[in-house]
Design a protein around this motif. Structure first.
Motif, short mmCIF file in Angstrom:
data_model
loop_
_atom_site.label_atom_id
_atom_site.label_comp_id
_atom_site.label_asym_id
_atom_site.label_seq_id
_atom_site.Cartn_x
_atom_site.Cartn_y
_atom_site.Cartn_z
N THR A 79 0.83 -1.21 0.00
CA THR A 79 0.00 0.00 0.00
C THR A 79 0.86 1.26 0.00
O THR A 79 0.42 2.31 -0.45
CB THR A 79 -0.93 0.01 1.23
OG1 THR A 79 -0.15 -0.23 2.41
CG2 THR A 79 -2.00 -1.05 1.09
N ASP A 80 2.09 1.15 0.50
CA ASP A 80 2.97 2.32 0.50
C ASP A 80 3.27 2.77 -0.93
O ASP A 80 3.21 3.96 -1.25
CB ASP A 80 4.26 2.02 1.26
CG ASP A 80 5.00 0.80 0.74
OD1 ASP A 80 4.34 -0.11 0.16
OD2 ASP A 80 6.23 0.74 0.90
N LEU A 81 3.56 1.81 -1.81
CA LEU A 81 3.83 2.14 -3.20
C LEU A 81 2.57 2.62 -3.90
O LEU A 81 2.61 3.53 -4.75
CB LEU A 81 4.40 0.93 -3.93
CG LEU A 81 5.76 0.42 -3.44
CD1 LEU A 81 6.20 -0.80 -4.25
CD2 LEU A 81 6.82 1.52 -3.51
N LEU A 82 1.44 2.02 -3.57
CA LEU A 82 0.17 2.44 -4.15
C LEU A 82 -0.14 3.89 -3.81
O LEU A 82 -0.55 4.68 -4.68
CB LEU A 82 -0.95 1.52 -3.65
CG LEU A 82 -2.37 1.86 -4.10
CD1 LEU A 82 -2.49 1.75 -5.61
CD2 LEU A 82 -3.37 0.93 -3.43
N LEU A 83 0.08 4.26 -2.57
CA LEU A 83 -0.21 5.63 -2.15
C LEU A 83 0.79 6.62 -2.74
O LEU A 83 0.46 7.79 -2.92
CB LEU A 83 -0.21 5.71 -0.62
CG LEU A 83 -1.36 4.95 0.05
CD1 LEU A 83 -1.18 4.92 1.57
CD2 LEU A 83 -2.70 5.57 -0.31
N ILE A 84 1.99 6.16 -3.05
CA ILE A 84 2.94 7.03 -3.75
C ILE A 84 2.40 7.37 -5.13
O ILE A 84 2.46 8.52 -5.57
CB ILE A 84 4.32 6.35 -3.86
CG1 ILE A 84 5.03 6.35 -2.50
CG2 ILE A 84 5.19 7.05 -4.90
CD1 ILE A 84 6.34 5.61 -2.50
N LEU A 85 1.86 6.38 -5.83
CA LEU A 85 1.26 6.63 -7.13
C LEU A 85 0.05 7.55 -7.01
O LEU A 85 -0.17 8.42 -7.85
CB LEU A 85 0.84 5.31 -7.78
CG LEU A 85 1.96 4.39 -8.25
CD1 LEU A 85 1.37 3.06 -8.75
CD2 LEU A 85 2.78 5.03 -9.36
N ALA A 86 -0.73 7.36 -5.95
CA ALA A 86 -1.93 8.17 -5.76
C ALA A 86 -1.60 9.63 -5.50
O ALA A 86 -2.39 10.52 -5.83
CB ALA A 86 -2.76 7.62 -4.61
N SER A 87 -0.44 9.89 -4.92
CA SER A 87 -0.08 11.26 -4.56
C SER A 87 0.21 12.12 -5.77
O SER A 87 0.33 13.34 -5.66
CB SER A 87 1.14 11.25 -3.63
OG SER A 87 2.30 10.82 -4.34
N ASP A 88 0.38 11.49 -6.94
CA ASP A 88 0.66 12.22 -8.19
C ASP A 88 1.92 13.08 -8.04
O ASP A 88 1.97 14.23 -8.46
CB ASP A 88 -0.51 13.11 -8.59
CG ASP A 88 -0.40 13.61 -10.03
OD1 ASP A 88 -1.01 14.65 -10.35
OD2 ASP A 88 0.31 12.96 -10.83
N ASP A 89 2.91 12.50 -7.42
CA ASP A 89 4.19 13.19 -7.22
C ASP A 89 5.00 13.08 -8.51
O ASP A 89 5.46 12.02 -8.89
CB ASP A 89 4.95 12.53 -6.06
CG ASP A 89 6.23 13.27 -5.73
OD1 ASP A 89 6.57 14.22 -6.46
OD2 ASP A 89 6.88 12.91 -4.74
N GLU A 90 5.18 14.21 -9.19
CA GLU A 90 5.85 14.19 -10.49
C GLU A 90 7.32 13.79 -10.37
O GLU A 90 7.94 13.42 -11.36
CB GLU A 90 5.73 15.56 -11.16
CG GLU A 90 4.30 15.94 -11.53
CD GLU A 90 4.23 17.28 -12.22
OE1 GLU A 90 5.29 17.92 -12.35
OE2 GLU A 90 3.13 17.68 -12.63
N THR A 91 7.88 13.86 -9.17
CA THR A 91 9.28 13.47 -9.01
C THR A 91 9.42 11.96 -8.88
O THR A 91 10.52 11.44 -8.92
CB THR A 91 9.89 14.13 -7.76
OG1 THR A 91 9.21 13.66 -6.59
CG2 THR A 91 9.75 15.64 -7.84
N THR A 92 8.30 11.25 -8.72
CA THR A 92 8.34 9.80 -8.58
C THR A 92 7.70 9.17 -9.81
O THR A 92 6.48 9.14 -9.93
CB THR A 92 7.59 9.34 -7.31
OG1 THR A 92 8.14 10.02 -6.18
CG2 THR A 92 7.73 7.84 -7.12
#
Length: 209
Positions: free
Chosen positions: A158-171
């Motif tokens: 879920t940590d990686l999923l939430l990273i995608l959800a955050s729409d962080d353009e640096t990731t």
């Protein structure tokens, strides 16, 4: 002072004074220190942010599990358009077991907590302004890669999923894929796609035909 002229009209640049060289070296050292500090801060912030998002999901899960009965959770998931097979997969049970829950059957505490986590996740995705969270979960992490966002959740990432959800353009999605499965370029790319290094230096995928 030695003559610095050479044949023709070319004259080499005069050497920088010792003080200028020292100032340039000092500026370079300062820039390097600041760069390393910024990199460390960015890394620490990313770790803290990841922990905070997971803890927020944990809090939401506990709240759902306490306030909602299993049938209410299932009604919520049905209203959001989640298929029962996906509910069963994400909670680690069979579809018939989910059907029994819908009819008021008992479920173990662990199953109730997992069910609450699915509901909590969809609620959390709304805070990232994701429209139709269920279909968003069904999308691949990156086009041409046989790994969906729901796969990340089902595998406990879920940590990686939430990273995608955050729409962080640096990731970039490739960063998430690299952490999830370092060999994804060989094991997860669909047969009709291929991995390649794009002009910006990032790995991407493209159709083979």
């Amino acid at each position: 002072m030695p003559d610095t002229t050479v044949s023709g009209s070319y004259r080499p640049f005069a050497p920088l004074p010792a003080t200028a060289l020292a100032e340039t070296a000092q500026d370079k050292d300062c820039a390097e220190v600041l760069y390393r500090r910024a990199s460390d801060i960015q890394g620490d912030a990313a770790v803290l942010r990841r922990r905070a998002t997971v803890r927020d999901l944990d809090r939401r899960t506990e709240d759902v599990a306490r306030r909602q009965a299993p049938k209410q959770m299932l009604d919520t998931l049905a209203d959001l358009g989640m298929a029962w097979r996906d509910v069963a997969r994400l909670t680690g049970v069979s579809v018939p077991a989910v059907q029994k829950w819908r009819q008021g059957g008992d479920l173990r505490g662990e199953s109730r907590l997992r069910l609450a986590r699915v509901v909590a996740l969809l609620d959390a995705l709304g805070t990232y302004f994701i429209s139709d969270a269920v279909s968003w979960l069904e999308m691949p992490v990156m086009a041409g890669v046989a790994l969906s966002r729901m796969d990340l959740f089902a595998s406990g990432r879920t940590d990686l999923l939430l990273i995608l959800a955050s729409d962080d353009e640096t990731t970039a999605p490739t960063t998430v894929l690299d952490e999830y499965e370092p060999t994804w370029r060989f094991t997860l790319v669909d047969d009709n796609w291929e991995a390649f290094q794009a002009a910006d230096g990032h790995t991407s995928v493209r159709p083979t035909r």
